[in-house]
Design an enzyme around this catalytic site. Structure first.
Site, PDB file in Angstrom:
ATOM      1  N   HIS A  39      -6.450   1.583  -4.259  1.00 15.84           N
ATOM      2  CA  HIS A  39      -5.304   2.492  -4.318  1.00 15.84           C
ATOM      3  C   HIS A  39      -5.451   3.611  -3.273  1.00 15.84           C
ATOM      4  O   HIS A  39      -4.497   3.977  -2.593  1.00 15.84           O
ATOM      5  CB  HIS A  39      -5.210   3.164  -5.698  1.00 15.84           C
ATOM      6  CG  HIS A  39      -4.973   2.243  -6.852  1.00 15.84           C
ATOM      7  ND1 HIS A  39      -5.910   2.043  -7.852  1.00 15.84           N
ATOM      8  CD2 HIS A  39      -3.908   1.478  -7.187  1.00 15.84           C
ATOM      9  CE1 HIS A  39      -5.411   1.212  -8.758  1.00 15.84           C
ATOM     10  NE2 HIS A  39      -4.210   0.846  -8.379  1.00 15.84           N
ATOM     11  N   MET A 186     -11.028  -5.373  -5.813  1.00 21.78           N
ATOM     12  CA  MET A 186     -10.936  -4.219  -6.717  1.00 21.78           C
ATOM     13  C   MET A 186      -9.661  -4.317  -7.537  1.00 21.78           C
ATOM     14  O   MET A 186      -8.606  -4.696  -7.019  1.00 21.78           O
ATOM     15  CB  MET A 186     -10.919  -2.924  -5.917  1.00 21.78           C
ATOM     16  CG  MET A 186     -12.244  -2.620  -5.293  1.00 21.78           C
ATOM     17  SD  MET A 186     -12.187  -1.052  -4.414  1.00 21.78           S
ATOM     18  CE  MET A 186     -13.801  -1.115  -3.645  1.00 21.78           C
TER      19      MET A 186
HETATM   20  P1  AMP Z   1      -1.552  -1.262  -9.616  1.00 20.79           P
HETATM   21  O1  AMP Z   1      -1.987   0.097 -10.051  1.00 20.79           O
HETATM   22  O2  AMP Z   1      -2.497  -2.353 -10.006  1.00 20.79           O
HETATM   23  O3  AMP Z   1      -0.122  -1.548  -9.969  1.00 20.79           O
HETATM   24  O4  AMP Z   1      -1.604  -1.245  -8.041  1.00 20.79           O
HETATM   25  C1  AMP Z   1      -0.914  -0.275  -7.290  1.00 20.79           C
HETATM   26  C2  AMP Z   1      -0.925  -0.671  -5.827  1.00 20.79           C
HETATM   27  O5  AMP Z   1      -2.276  -0.772  -5.362  1.00 20.79           O
HETATM   28  C3  AMP Z   1      -0.279  -2.045  -5.596  1.00 20.79           C
HETATM   29  O6  AMP Z   1       0.477  -2.016  -4.397  1.00 20.79           O
HETATM   30  C4  AMP Z   1      -1.485  -2.946  -5.474  1.00 20.79           C
HETATM   31  O7  AMP Z   1      -1.241  -4.119  -4.716  1.00 20.79           O
HETATM   32  C5  AMP Z   1      -2.472  -2.034  -4.769  1.00 20.79           C
HETATM   33  N1  AMP Z   1      -3.846  -2.516  -4.982  1.00 20.79           N
HETATM   34  C6  AMP Z   1      -4.404  -2.911  -6.163  1.00 20.79           C
HETATM   35  N2  AMP Z   1      -5.661  -3.361  -5.960  1.00 20.79           N
HETATM   36  C7  AMP Z   1      -5.895  -3.256  -4.628  1.00 20.79           C
HETATM   37  C8  AMP Z   1      -7.012  -3.560  -3.782  1.00 20.79           C
HETATM   38  N3  AMP Z   1      -8.140  -4.079  -4.274  1.00 20.79           N
HETATM   39  N4  AMP Z   1      -6.899  -3.322  -2.455  1.00 20.79           N
HETATM   40  C9  AMP Z   1      -5.759  -2.794  -1.938  1.00 20.79           C
HETATM   41  N5  AMP Z   1      -4.674  -2.478  -2.677  1.00 20.79           N
HETATM   42  C10 AMP Z   1      -4.737  -2.703  -3.995  1.00 20.79           C
END
Ligand code: AMP
Length: 284
Positions: A39, A186
């Protein structure tokens, strides 16, 4: 400096309008919180591409199925705000569900084709919920740029489609997946894993890397590449949800990797009761 926390749509609209009026570029990073370095990489890139970065922290109920993990999704607002501060996020929009979906709410966004396979097929309604909340956030903030992770690759393609189809005029930036040192992508959901399951979860990234190596060695057929990932999942005792070779943009199935056609290998699997996803480009 600690970010300003906004809880209402009205305050957020006024704040975003004031930023735009001052002539500054605004970046938005939507999240469900329990932030990790993946994030934060999106937020840092937001700072490179804009003058002001806002994030949202909202565990969006409409993207969870009835038997999914909405009520136990990990949360840590205090820790998240400190992490946002560390990368220069100025505002965090953290609404209650009723602020986003007030009584009488009845408008949803359905992105048709690209939502259909993969996670869309296994999690009915999931991308409808994602597309709806992301559209609402983009309309609320009207940012110049919004950043999303390739970790959720199908989600990224859904968001690119809705931005284009609805003429939202926001630059959508996809960022590479951040991984732990041993290769595990992650994810906030990694917090569910026991130490034993944490080791077994490595089968996803290991399988994808093995398939890439096989492809680089000249094996192009989907069956063989998918087979390598399946064997890794089986060896670790994980239950496959899907393993598929897809066209990287349309997310339609490919029977083989061909030169000049970007392809993506995507996997979802259950580690115990925790469902994890991962993906990699292949053959390009
Ligand atoms: P989430 O909180 O899981 O909804 O993720 C929020 C944003 O962070 C989304 O655009 C995800 O694709 C991105 N994200 C989650 N995990 C990763 C990661 N390991 N590397 C890069 N971006 C991520």
């Amino acid at each position: 400096m600690a970010p300003l926390v906004l809880r209402t749509v009205a305050e957020t609209a006024a704040w975003a309008e004031s930023i735009r009026r001052s002539g500054r570029r605004l970046a938005l990073v939507p999240t469900m919180g329990y932030l990790h370095d993946g994030h934060l990489s999106l937020m840092r890139e937001g700072r490179n591409r804009a003058d002001v970065v806002a994030a949202s922290i909202f565990v969006n109920p409409t993207q969870f199925g009835p038997s999914e993990d909405l009520s136990r999704y990990p949360r840590d607002m205090t820790g998240d705000l400190a992490k946002c501060a560390s990368v220069g996020v100025e505002v965090v929009f953290a609404p209650e569900p009723a602020e986003v979906y007030p009584p009488g709410f009845q408008t949803y966004v359905d992105v048709e084709k690209v939502s259909q396979g993969l996670c869309g097929a296994r999690r009915p309604g999931h991308f409808r919920g994602v597309a709806t909340v992301v559209t609402k956030l983009l309309c609320l903030f009207k940012p110049h740029v919004a950043l999303f992770g390739e970790k959720d690759y199908q989600q990224l393609q859904v968001i690119r489609a809705l931005e284009r189809d609805l003429n939202l005029g926001v630059e959508i930036v996809g960022m590479p997946t951040l991984r732990e040192a041993d290769g595990l992508a992650m994810s906030s959901r990694n917090a569910y894993l026991s130490p034993e399951d944490r080791k077994r979860a490595l089968a996803l990234s290991r399988g994808l890397s093995a398939a890439r190596a096989l492809c680089e060695g000249g094996t192009r057929e989907a069956q063989a590449l998918v087979g390598v990932v399946r064997r890794e999942l089986e060896a670790a005792g994980l239950r496959e949800d899907y393993v598929e070779l897809m066209d990287a943009t349309s997310l339609t199935p490919l029977s083989a990797v061909t030169p000049g056609q970007p392809a993506r290998l995507l996997v979802a699997a259950f580690v115990g009761t925790t469902r994890l996803i991962d993906n990699q480009p292949i053959g390009a």
